[in-house]
Design a protein around this motif. Structure first.
Motif, PDB file in Angstrom:
ATOM      1  N   VAL A 420      -5.274   2.572   6.498  1.00  0.00           N
ATOM      2  CA  VAL A 420      -6.485   1.851   6.099  1.00  0.00           C
ATOM      3  C   VAL A 420      -7.206   2.565   4.954  1.00  0.00           C
ATOM      4  O   VAL A 420      -7.639   1.944   3.975  1.00  0.00           O
ATOM      5  CB  VAL A 420      -7.426   1.675   7.305  1.00  0.00           C
ATOM      6  N   PHE A 421      -7.340   3.888   5.044  1.00  0.00           N
ATOM      7  CA  PHE A 421      -8.206   4.602   4.105  1.00  0.00           C
ATOM      8  C   PHE A 421      -7.446   5.245   2.953  1.00  0.00           C
ATOM      9  O   PHE A 421      -7.992   5.402   1.863  1.00  0.00           O
ATOM     10  CB  PHE A 421      -9.010   5.672   4.864  1.00  0.00           C
ATOM     11  N   GLY A 422      -6.200   5.639   3.164  1.00  0.00           N
ATOM     12  CA  GLY A 422      -5.437   6.228   2.072  1.00  0.00           C
ATOM     13  C   GLY A 422      -6.043   7.534   1.591  1.00  0.00           C
ATOM     14  O   GLY A 422      -6.564   8.329   2.359  1.00  0.00           O
ATOM     15  N   SER A 423      -5.985   7.754   0.256  1.00  0.00           N
ATOM     16  CA  SER A 423      -6.505   8.978  -0.366  1.00  0.00           C
ATOM     17  C   SER A 423      -7.701   8.630  -1.241  1.00  0.00           C
ATOM     18  O   SER A 423      -7.658   7.650  -2.006  1.00  0.00           O
ATOM     19  CB  SER A 423      -5.422   9.660  -1.209  1.00  0.00           C
ATOM     20  N   PRO A 424      -8.803   9.410  -1.173  1.00  0.00           N
ATOM     21  CA  PRO A 424      -9.948   9.166  -2.064  1.00  0.00           C
ATOM     22  C   PRO A 424      -9.537   9.309  -3.526  1.00  0.00           C
ATOM     23  O   PRO A 424      -8.842  10.259  -3.906  1.00  0.00           O
ATOM     24  CB  PRO A 424     -10.950  10.249  -1.650  1.00  0.00           C
ATOM     25  N   THR A 425      -9.960   8.350  -4.330  1.00  0.00           N
ATOM     26  CA  THR A 425      -9.537   8.295  -5.735  1.00  0.00           C
ATOM     27  C   THR A 425     -10.742   8.021  -6.624  1.00  0.00           C
ATOM     28  O   THR A 425     -11.663   7.267  -6.239  1.00  0.00           O
ATOM     29  CB  THR A 425      -8.486   7.192  -5.945  1.00  0.00           C
ATOM     30  N   ALA A 426     -10.744   8.630  -7.793  1.00  0.00           N
ATOM     31  CA  ALA A 426     -11.784   8.368  -8.793  1.00  0.00           C
ATOM     32  C   ALA A 426     -11.131   8.410 -10.168  1.00  0.00           C
ATOM     33  O   ALA A 426     -10.086   9.039 -10.368  1.00  0.00           O
ATOM     34  CB  ALA A 426     -12.911   9.390  -8.699  1.00  0.00           C
ATOM     35  N   GLY A 427     -11.749   7.749 -11.147  1.00  0.00           N
ATOM     36  CA  GLY A 427     -11.234   7.745 -12.513  1.00  0.00           C
ATOM     37  C   GLY A 427     -10.102   6.761 -12.671  1.00  0.00           C
ATOM     38  O   GLY A 427      -9.960   5.794 -11.919  1.00  0.00           O
ATOM     39  N   GLY A 428      -9.301   7.005 -13.725  1.00  0.00           N
ATOM     40  CA  GLY A 428      -8.190   6.111 -14.010  1.00  0.00           C
ATOM     41  C   GLY A 428      -8.600   4.886 -14.800  1.00  0.00           C
ATOM     42  O   GLY A 428      -7.979   3.830 -14.666  1.00  0.00           O
ATOM     43  N   TYR A 429      -9.627   5.029 -15.660  1.00  0.00           N
ATOM     44  CA  TYR A 429     -10.089   3.888 -16.445  1.00  0.00           C
ATOM     45  C   TYR A 429     -10.658   4.410 -17.765  1.00  0.00           C
ATOM     46  O   TYR A 429     -10.896   5.616 -17.947  1.00  0.00           O
ATOM     47  CB  TYR A 429     -11.160   3.090 -15.691  1.00  0.00           C
ATOM     48  N   THR A 430     -10.875   3.498 -18.724  1.00  0.00           N
ATOM     49  CA  THR A 430     -11.468   3.864 -20.018  1.00  0.00           C
ATOM     50  C   THR A 430     -12.970   3.630 -19.965  1.00  0.00           C
ATOM     51  O   THR A 430     -13.448   2.668 -19.337  1.00  0.00           O
ATOM     52  CB  THR A 430     -10.863   3.026 -21.147  1.00  0.00           C
ATOM     53  N   MET A 431     -13.716   4.516 -20.645  1.00  0.00           N
ATOM     54  CA  MET A 431     -15.174   4.418 -20.652  1.00  0.00           C
ATOM     55  C   MET A 431     -15.660   4.441 -22.100  1.00  0.00           C
ATOM     56  O   MET A 431     -15.231   5.290 -22.900  1.00  0.00           O
ATOM     57  CB  MET A 431     -15.783   5.588 -19.871  1.00  0.00           C
ATOM     58  N   THR A 432     -16.490   3.501 -22.443  1.00  0.00           N
ATOM     59  CA  THR A 432     -17.049   3.380 -23.785  1.00  0.00           C
ATOM     60  C   THR A 432     -18.485   3.878 -23.779  1.00  0.00           C
ATOM     61  O   THR A 432     -19.278   3.488 -22.915  1.00  0.00           O
ATOM     62  CB  THR A 432     -16.992   1.928 -24.267  1.00  0.00           C
ATOM     63  N   SER A 433     -18.840   4.736 -24.742  1.00  0.00           N
ATOM     64  CA  SER A 433     -20.196   5.277 -24.822  1.00  0.00           C
ATOM     65  C   SER A 433     -20.617   5.347 -26.279  1.00  0.00           C
ATOM     66  O   SER A 433     -19.785   5.416 -27.205  1.00  0.00           O
ATOM     67  CB  SER A 433     -20.261   6.671 -24.194  1.00  0.00           C
TER      68      SER A 433
END
Length: 504
Positions: A420-433
């Motif tokens: 159900v929960f898997g592994s906590p993940t963050a990022g993996g996307y492009t960010m424009t600033s």
């Protein structure tokens, strides 16, 4: 049949029958307390006009936040699983003698409906008295635990009561369910008294429970991908789909683990019979092969508690990994994991309570087995088998299927949580600033000069395998088995007296 005759036949029997009635009432009281506690959490009123407003009168966030009350109530309802398993084991206490007594009543001229009435009267009245006792304990505990602190905050929801109709449904419904279950278990006796015979199993159990375990794991593993698919399609999933995947998958896995103990008992019995050389191990091997489903009945509540405890251990590991992820990416919510870890302490307490209840069920099942086979044990002692050998055989019979069954339950529970929960993940996307001020960033002529796009690297923190907590759970389960074996052996001397050879 007159009511007085029905009542007299319902309470007739030996001390074993009295113990069965008392334990049935005790199980009903525990189940009533658990269900009423869950209903009390759900009865906490919401603030009018704001469905997400917190209940400021409580100290615990599980009670303050509306979004967490449903999970808290569900966890309390899960405590009824080992309680119901205990009730089923209590119903088996002295069952062979009761079957023979009801068969004698049937041979004396009683109709199937009258015999069913005797069963319903015994179990239903015991369940009703137990439910009333549970209600009294709930109301008394509500007054005793109503202790606001110096700020006026309550530790428990002792300021609310469930609806009267729900309370009445619980108090009256549990005895009805218990009575119907007992009537179904004795349907062969009520249909014909000649059904009380020993049935010989010509082939061992098949490993079909493994399919149920696989189905449960697949349902939990599909929970997140299915949700992501609906999210990509920008449509809401059917409201029945998440509960079916979680509740249905959990029940399938639990039934598979409990039922699979029958196959484990049969397989280990055959292996033990092939390689054992001592009398105690050989006696245990023959018993395991002759009645492999005894393990499923005996360890049902304990395995349910193990499954729940291993899932809680996996969830704790996920929250720990999530907190580590927040620290790595420098998120401000890094301390938010403390609340969830503190919540898991309450879940662990519930697991301990379930294990204690399961241990009580083990004692009942073991004593019932010794009592039901006392003529066999007495005959073995009369032919020269030492009581110490019988005691070691009972220990072999309890531990041999328990060790692999507990290992399977812990593994399946951990895999369910990971699915159900898997592994906590963050990022993996492009960010424009934009590095300039608001005027330059909003002007089409200068926006491109000051705008930059960068890739946010993907960070994954796999949860650790909670070996220490799983080892503690497994050791606690096996310790409970050993303690119950020691308690059951206290009844062995009385059950192997020579006088038991004349027992009917």
């Amino acid at each position: 049949m007159r009511p007085a005759t029905l009542a007299r036949l319902a309470v007739a029997g030996t001390r074993t029958d009295t113990a069965r009635v008392v334990l049935t009432g005790f199980s009903a009281a525990l189940a009533t307390l658990a269900v009423l506690a869950a209903l009390t959490v759900l009865a906490i009123p919401e603030v009018p006009g704001d469905a997400w407003a917190q209940a400021e009168q409580y100290r615990n966030n599980l009670l303050r936040e509306p979004g967490l009350r449903g999970g808290t109530a569900f966890a309390l309802l899960l405590l009824t699983i080992p309680v119901l398993a205990l009730a089923g084991q209590c119903a088996r206490l002295g069952a062979p003698a009761r079957d023979r007594r009801l068969a004698a009543v049937r041979l004396a001229g009683a109709t199937p409906g009258q015999v069913t009435g005797i069963v319903v009267a015994e179990t239903g009245v015991a369940g009703l008295l137990g439910a009333l006792a549970g209600l009294a304990a709930y109301l008394g505990g509500r007054d005793l635990l109503h202790r606001p602190d110096e700020r006026g905050l309550l530790p428990l929801p002792t300021d609310v009561l469930p609806p009267a109709g729900a309370v009445a449904a619980v108090v009256l419904g549990l005895p009805v369910v218990a009575a119907v279950a007992s009537a179904l278990l004795l349907r062969r006796v009520t249909a014909t008294p000649f059904g009380v015979v020993r049935r010989v199993r010509r082939r061992g159990p098949r490993p079909w429970p493994g399919l149920l375990i696989g189905l449960g794991l697949a349902a939990f593993a599909a929970f997140r991908p299915v949700g992501l698919w609906f999210e990509r399609q920008q449509i809401e999933p059917p409201p029945w789909l998440p509960p079916v995947l979680l509740v249905g998958g959990g029940l399938a896995a639990m039934i598979g683990v409990v039922a699979g103990t029958g196959w484990i008992s049969y397989a280990t019995g055959r292996l033990l019979h092939r390689y054992a050389r001592r009398p105690a191990a050989l006696l245990a091997a023959r018993r395991l092969a002759a009645d492999p489903w005894a393990g499923s009945r005996t360890f049902a509540a304990l395995l349910a508690a193990m499954l729940f405890g291993a899932g809680a251990a996996g969830l704790r590991a996920y929250f720990t990994a999530q907190d580590e992820l927040y620290r790595r990416i420098g998120a401000e919510s890094a301390g938010g994991g403390d609340f969830y870890l503190d919540t898991m302490d309450l879940v662990d307490l519930a697991v301990v309570v379930a294990m204690v209840i399961a241990a009580g069920g083990l004692v009942v099942a073991l004593v019932e087995g010794i009592t039901a086979r006392r003529r066999t044990y007495a005959a073995l002692v009369a032919t020269g088998v030492p009581r110490a050998t019988l005691g070691r055989a009972i220990a072999w019979q309890s531990l041999v299927p328990a060790v692999p069954a507990v290992a399977v339950a812990l593994t399946v529970g951990l895999l369910l949580a990971r699915g159900v929960f898997g592994s906590p993940t963050a990022g993996g996307y492009t960010m424009t600033s934009c590095d300039a001020g608001g005027t330059l960033c909003t002007d089409p002529a200068t926006e491109a000069r000051y705008t930059r796009t960068e890739w946010v690297p993907r960070v994954i923190v796999p949860p650790d395998v909670p070996l220490e907590q799983l080892a503690l759970l497994g050791a606690g389960a096996l310790a409970a088995v050993l303690v119950t074996v020691a308690v059951g052996l206290l009844f062995l001397r009385a059950g192997t007296a020579v006088e038991e050879l004349r027992t009917t």
